[in-house]
Structures are given as C-alpha cells and as structure tokens.
Design a protein around this motif. Structure first.
Motif, PDB file in Angstrom:
ATOM      1  N   ALA A 164       0.739  10.478  -1.616  1.00  0.00           N
ATOM      2  CA  ALA A 164       0.011   9.281  -1.438  1.00  0.00           C
ATOM      3  C   ALA A 164       0.272   8.231  -2.300  1.00  0.00           C
ATOM      4  O   ALA A 164       0.203   6.908  -2.136  1.00  0.00           O
ATOM      5  CB  ALA A 164      -1.691   9.715  -1.399  1.00  0.00           C
ATOM      6  N   ARG A 165       0.478   8.495  -3.729  1.00  0.00           N
ATOM      7  CA  ARG A 165       0.936   7.685  -4.726  1.00  0.00           C
ATOM      8  C   ARG A 165       2.027   7.166  -4.319  1.00  0.00           C
ATOM      9  O   ARG A 165       2.382   6.088  -4.422  1.00  0.00           O
ATOM     10  CB  ARG A 165       0.829   8.450  -5.942  1.00  0.00           C
ATOM     11  CG  ARG A 165      -0.427   8.771  -6.541  1.00  0.00           C
ATOM     12  CD  ARG A 165      -0.396   9.220  -8.181  1.00  0.00           C
ATOM     13  NE  ARG A 165       0.196  10.352  -8.319  1.00  0.00           N
ATOM     14  CZ  ARG A 165      -0.347  11.726  -8.257  1.00  0.00           C
ATOM     15  NH1 ARG A 165      -1.727  11.960  -7.995  1.00  0.00           N
ATOM     16  NH2 ARG A 165       0.419  12.650  -8.606  1.00  0.00           N
ATOM     17  N   ALA A 166       3.226   7.817  -3.932  1.00  0.00           N
ATOM     18  CA  ALA A 166       4.508   7.158  -3.479  1.00  0.00           C
ATOM     19  C   ALA A 166       4.319   6.241  -2.296  1.00  0.00           C
ATOM     20  O   ALA A 166       4.889   5.284  -2.196  1.00  0.00           O
ATOM     21  CB  ALA A 166       5.285   8.443  -2.951  1.00  0.00           C
ATOM     22  N   TYR A 167       3.365   6.581  -1.301  1.00  0.00           N
ATOM     23  CA  TYR A 167       3.139   5.593  -0.380  1.00  0.00           C
ATOM     24  C   TYR A 167       2.356   4.415  -0.969  1.00  0.00           C
ATOM     25  O   TYR A 167       2.897   3.378  -0.358  1.00  0.00           O
ATOM     26  CB  TYR A 167       1.823   6.500   0.647  1.00  0.00           C
ATOM     27  CG  TYR A 167       1.380   5.549   1.684  1.00  0.00           C
ATOM     28  CD1 TYR A 167       1.767   5.321   2.941  1.00  0.00           C
ATOM     29  CD2 TYR A 167      -0.059   4.822   1.381  1.00  0.00           C
ATOM     30  CE1 TYR A 167       1.362   4.466   3.835  1.00  0.00           C
ATOM     31  CE2 TYR A 167      -0.483   3.981   2.356  1.00  0.00           C
ATOM     32  CZ  TYR A 167       0.010   3.723   3.529  1.00  0.00           C
ATOM     33  OH  TYR A 167      -0.190   2.822   4.561  1.00  0.00           O
ATOM     34  N   GLY A 168       1.463   4.478  -2.021  1.00  0.00           N
ATOM     35  CA  GLY A 168       0.996   3.333  -2.505  1.00  0.00           C
ATOM     36  C   GLY A 168       2.156   2.543  -3.086  1.00  0.00           C
ATOM     37  O   GLY A 168       2.076   1.237  -2.896  1.00  0.00           O
ATOM     38  N   LEU A 169       2.911   3.117  -3.537  1.00  0.00           N
ATOM     39  CA  LEU A 169       4.299   2.365  -4.187  1.00  0.00           C
ATOM     40  C   LEU A 169       4.752   1.679  -3.344  1.00  0.00           C
ATOM     41  O   LEU A 169       5.342   0.519  -3.297  1.00  0.00           O
ATOM     42  CB  LEU A 169       5.180   3.131  -4.969  1.00  0.00           C
ATOM     43  CG  LEU A 169       6.273   2.832  -5.642  1.00  0.00           C
ATOM     44  CD1 LEU A 169       5.732   1.742  -6.904  1.00  0.00           C
ATOM     45  CD2 LEU A 169       7.287   3.578  -6.389  1.00  0.00           C
ATOM     46  N   MET A 170       5.181   2.086  -1.993  1.00  0.00           N
ATOM     47  CA  MET A 170       5.840   1.525  -0.997  1.00  0.00           C
ATOM     48  C   MET A 170       5.028   0.460  -0.181  1.00  0.00           C
ATOM     49  O   MET A 170       5.610  -0.471   0.005  1.00  0.00           O
ATOM     50  CB  MET A 170       6.128   2.615   0.007  1.00  0.00           C
ATOM     51  CG  MET A 170       7.452   3.548  -0.187  1.00  0.00           C
ATOM     52  SD  MET A 170       8.933   2.724  -1.283  1.00  0.00           S
ATOM     53  CE  MET A 170       9.211   1.906   0.104  1.00  0.00           C
ATOM     54  N   VAL A 171       3.898   0.705  -0.454  1.00  0.00           N
ATOM     55  CA  VAL A 171       2.868  -0.532   0.121  1.00  0.00           C
ATOM     56  C   VAL A 171       3.002  -1.682  -0.832  1.00  0.00           C
ATOM     57  O   VAL A 171       3.269  -2.819  -0.157  1.00  0.00           O
ATOM     58  CB  VAL A 171       1.558  -0.045   0.392  1.00  0.00           C
ATOM     59  CG1 VAL A 171       0.673  -1.293   0.860  1.00  0.00           C
ATOM     60  CG2 VAL A 171       1.511   0.870   1.535  1.00  0.00           C
ATOM     61  N   CYS A 172       3.136  -1.359  -2.039  1.00  0.00           N
ATOM     62  CA  CYS A 172       3.379  -2.616  -2.931  1.00  0.00           C
ATOM     63  C   CYS A 172       4.813  -3.268  -2.541  1.00  0.00           C
ATOM     64  O   CYS A 172       5.062  -4.518  -2.739  1.00  0.00           O
ATOM     65  CB  CYS A 172       3.467  -2.341  -4.168  1.00  0.00           C
ATOM     66  SG  CYS A 172       1.841  -1.595  -5.003  1.00  0.00           S
ATOM     67  N   SER A 173       5.637  -2.385  -2.107  1.00  0.00           N
ATOM     68  CA  SER A 173       6.999  -3.015  -1.857  1.00  0.00           C
ATOM     69  C   SER A 173       6.962  -3.631  -0.396  1.00  0.00           C
ATOM     70  O   SER A 173       7.805  -4.549  -0.285  1.00  0.00           O
ATOM     71  CB  SER A 173       7.866  -1.663  -1.689  1.00  0.00           C
ATOM     72  OG  SER A 173       8.199  -0.982  -2.868  1.00  0.00           O
ATOM     73  N   VAL A 174       6.131  -3.202   0.369  1.00  0.00           N
ATOM     74  CA  VAL A 174       5.848  -4.004   1.515  1.00  0.00           C
ATOM     75  C   VAL A 174       5.310  -5.521   1.196  1.00  0.00           C
ATOM     76  O   VAL A 174       5.877  -6.467   2.000  1.00  0.00           O
ATOM     77  CB  VAL A 174       4.685  -3.319   2.475  1.00  0.00           C
ATOM     78  CG1 VAL A 174       4.497  -4.419   3.599  1.00  0.00           C
ATOM     79  CG2 VAL A 174       5.172  -1.930   3.120  1.00  0.00           C
ATOM     80  N   GLY A 175       4.585  -5.633   0.342  1.00  0.00           N
ATOM     81  CA  GLY A 175       4.023  -6.826  -0.192  1.00  0.00           C
ATOM     82  C   GLY A 175       5.154  -7.765  -0.732  1.00  0.00           C
ATOM     83  O   GLY A 175       5.566  -8.872  -0.345  1.00  0.00           O
ATOM     84  N   LEU A 176       6.208  -6.955  -1.465  1.00  0.00           N
ATOM     85  CA  LEU A 176       7.337  -7.939  -2.001  1.00  0.00           C
ATOM     86  C   LEU A 176       8.227  -8.304  -0.723  1.00  0.00           C
ATOM     87  O   LEU A 176       8.691  -9.308  -0.972  1.00  0.00           O
ATOM     88  CB  LEU A 176       7.982  -7.033  -3.165  1.00  0.00           C
ATOM     89  CG  LEU A 176       7.151  -6.810  -4.434  1.00  0.00           C
ATOM     90  CD1 LEU A 176       7.841  -5.919  -5.214  1.00  0.00           C
ATOM     91  CD2 LEU A 176       6.569  -8.039  -5.039  1.00  0.00           C
ATOM     92  N   GLY A 177       8.456  -7.022   0.066  1.00  0.00           N
ATOM     93  CA  GLY A 177       9.293  -7.615   1.111  1.00  0.00           C
ATOM     94  C   GLY A 177       8.913  -8.513   2.202  1.00  0.00           C
ATOM     95  O   GLY A 177       9.456  -9.662   2.331  1.00  0.00           O
ATOM     96  N   SER A 178       7.382  -8.774   2.433  1.00  0.00           N
ATOM     97  CA  SER A 178       7.135  -9.796   3.101  1.00  0.00           C
ATOM     98  C   SER A 178       7.065 -10.970   2.467  1.00  0.00           C
ATOM     99  O   SER A 178       7.321 -12.024   3.171  1.00  0.00           O
ATOM    100  CB  SER A 178       5.580  -9.134   3.476  1.00  0.00           C
ATOM    101  OG  SER A 178       4.954 -10.162   4.297  1.00  0.00           O
ATOM    102  N   PHE A 179       6.737 -10.973   1.260  1.00  0.00           N
ATOM    103  CA  PHE A 179       6.885 -12.204   0.350  1.00  0.00           C
ATOM    104  C   PHE A 179       8.268 -12.828   0.570  1.00  0.00           C
ATOM    105  O   PHE A 179       8.498 -14.019   0.818  1.00  0.00           O
ATOM    106  CB  PHE A 179       6.507 -12.180  -1.098  1.00  0.00           C
ATOM    107  CG  PHE A 179       6.595 -13.399  -1.979  1.00  0.00           C
ATOM    108  CD1 PHE A 179       5.499 -14.326  -1.810  1.00  0.00           C
ATOM    109  CD2 PHE A 179       7.949 -13.652  -2.606  1.00  0.00           C
ATOM    110  CE1 PHE A 179       5.912 -15.701  -2.593  1.00  0.00           C
ATOM    111  CE2 PHE A 179       8.108 -14.660  -3.265  1.00  0.00           C
ATOM    112  CZ  PHE A 179       7.050 -15.675  -3.287  1.00  0.00           C
TER     113      PHE A 179
END
Length: 310
Positions: A89-104
């Motif tokens: 779940a923590r790895a998932y949280g990190l990847m969701v942060c990456s989703v934000g950077l990718g979307s930006f």
C-alpha cells in the motif's frame, strides 16, 4: 532610354518574383513547422474550458488548470504513503504521487511523450491492485505457494504492460487520439473495476463490508463516476462546446479521481491485511475446501443478482 526602362521593368519583375518565391517558401516552412508541432501533440479535448498557453516555438501547450490540479494526486498518494500499514500500500502511495508528476508533465506540454509518461504510473498502480485482488481469490480458493505467486505476478504485470502497449501501438498506427484515450480509459478502468468487485465480494464474505472498508469503497466508486462525467469530452469528439467551454472540467476529473486513488490505497491496505489473516494457518477461516468459488457462494447468498433471484 527605352533599353533602360526595359531593364528597370525586368528588375522589378525579378524583384516581385523573388518576393513571391520568398513568401511561398516562408509559408511552406510555417506549414511544415505547424505540422511537426501538431505531430508532437496529443490532440484531444482535455483542454476544453482550460486556460491554455503556447510554449514558444515548440508547438506545444501548457494547460494551466489541468497541470496544477494534477498535484492532487501527489497529495493523495503522499497521504497513503504516510498512513498505510503494509508495504504494497505504501508502494502504491508512492506510485500515485508519480501519477501526479506524470499527469503534470503531460498537461504542461500536451506532448505525445507526456501522455505515455502520464499513463505508465497509472498502469503500475492498477497492477498493484490487481496483484492483491488476485491473491485474495487464490487464498480463498486454497491456492498457495510459488505457482500461485507466479500466476498473480503474470496477471498483474501482464495487464499493466498490455494497458500501456495498446495505446502506444494505436498512436504509432495513426489512430485518432480520442480513440486512443478511450481505449486507455477502458483498459485502465477495467483493472480498477475488477479490483473494486473483488473487494466487494471479499469484504462481504469476511463480514467487514459494513465498516470503514465499505465506506472507502463507496466513496471510491462515487468519485470515479463523478470524475468520468466531467471528462467524457476527452474521448468523445465534438462535446467541447457550450457550457463545457466555460469550466476546466478535466481538472475536476483530477480532483475526483485523486480521491478515488486515495481510497483505493486504503482498500489495498485493508485487503492485504485481510489476505494475511486468511493465509494464517492458525486461522480457521483459512481451512476452506476447494469446492465452490467465492462468486458461486455469494450468488447462493444473494449478494449478487442471478437469473434465479429475478
């Protein structure tokens, strides 16, 4: 004097021809530059209602509201990364942060490469959810050991790769970007929907659906549906008109779907802890026969509609 006049006329004619040729050449260069710039952009209506600024001579565009609202995913992921109990779940949280950077990155450029950078971390998050959902079904069915683990890795990783490769192949083949976006949304959404359905079945079967996991699941479903309603114009051409040109609706998709992503992180956390309990040999709930599947048992208990209950 006659010869001088003729010479002057010839010079004027040559000058006009030279100017005409120069103008044609300049127009051709401009058209070529615009074509090259367009070839670098992912063309759909994400920017409908947004404040769009050209990026100099690059031919790309900055979508202000869409780019800034992508940071909602960073906040949503950071919350899961900080609060979740389980490593996945923590790895998932990190990847969701990456989703934000990718979307930006995508909305700050509208580039084709930015679109790929946008969808890759999203596919990874869906793969993580699918991995644990498959694990839950395997444990319920009594399937454990290296073979079962290999299967869930193949299912989750293969699905994530497929969800990214198909849109890339479609873009390489020259398919409309609206269609590419729609196919990507279908593939990614199917992975998320499967995770949601399995959460529903497992939580109900384990008697925890009425608690916080049920609330998290309901919030995740409601927000993703609201978000889709705000972004339908991104994959259906011709909808960017009227009132849709006033509001940056795709930015609202970011807001709603980031809430869904955050709740899915906690669903993943709950599912992981539940699977660990189900796998514990000391837990009597783990001693299940390999008879009817979870789906069949739930149909018999009328959690899901069937032709016999209509």
């Amino acid at each position: 004097s006659a010869s001088a006049a003729a010479a002057a006329a010839a010079v004027d004619t040559c000058g006009i021809a030279a100017c005409s040729a120069a103008s044609s050449a300049a127009a051709a260069v401009t058209a070529t530059a615009e074509a090259v710039a367009a070839a670098k952009r992912f063309e759909n209506d994400d920017a409908c209602g947004d404040w769009v600024y050209p990026l100099g001579a690059f031919g790309l565009e900055f979508q202000a509201a869409n780019a800034l609202s992508a940071m909602c995913f960073v906040a949503a992921g950071a919350h899961v990364l900080w609060k979740a109990d389980t490593p996945i779940a923590r790895a998932y949280g990190l990847m969701v942060c990456s989703v934000g950077l990718g979307s930006f990155s995508y909305h700050a450029t509208t580039s084709l490469s930015g679109f790929i950078i946008d969808i890759v971390p999203m596919a990874v998050t869906a793969g993580l959810m699918l991995f644990r959902a498959t694990h839950a079904l395997q444990v319920d069915a009594g399937e454990t050991g290296p073979s079962a683990e290999t299967t869930r890795f193949l299912v989750s990783m293969g699905s994530a790769v497929f969800a990214v490769y198909v849109p890339w192949a479609m873009m390489a083949a020259g398919v409309s970007h609206y269609t590419v976006w729609g196919v990507w949304a279908l593939l990614f959404g199917s992975m998320g929907a499967l995770f949601g359905v399995i959460c529903l079945m497992v939580f109900f079967n384990e008697g925890i659906l009425n608690g916080k996991p049920g609330i998290d699941l309901a919030v995740a479903i409601a927000c993703v549906l609201l978000g889709l309603g705000c972004s339908v114009h991104s994959f259906i051409p011709g909808l960017c008109e009227g009132w849709r040109t006033i509001l940056p609706l795709h930015a609202l998709w970011h807001v709603f779907s980031s809430i869904t992503a955050n709740r899915c992180g906690y669903l993943l956390d709950t599912m992981t802890k539940l699977v660990e309990t189900m796998e514990d040999p000391a837990n009597s709930c783990n001693k299940k026969t390999k008879g009817n599947s979870l789906l069949v048992r739930l149909l018999k208990r009328d959690i899901l509609p069937s032709q016999f209950s209509m």
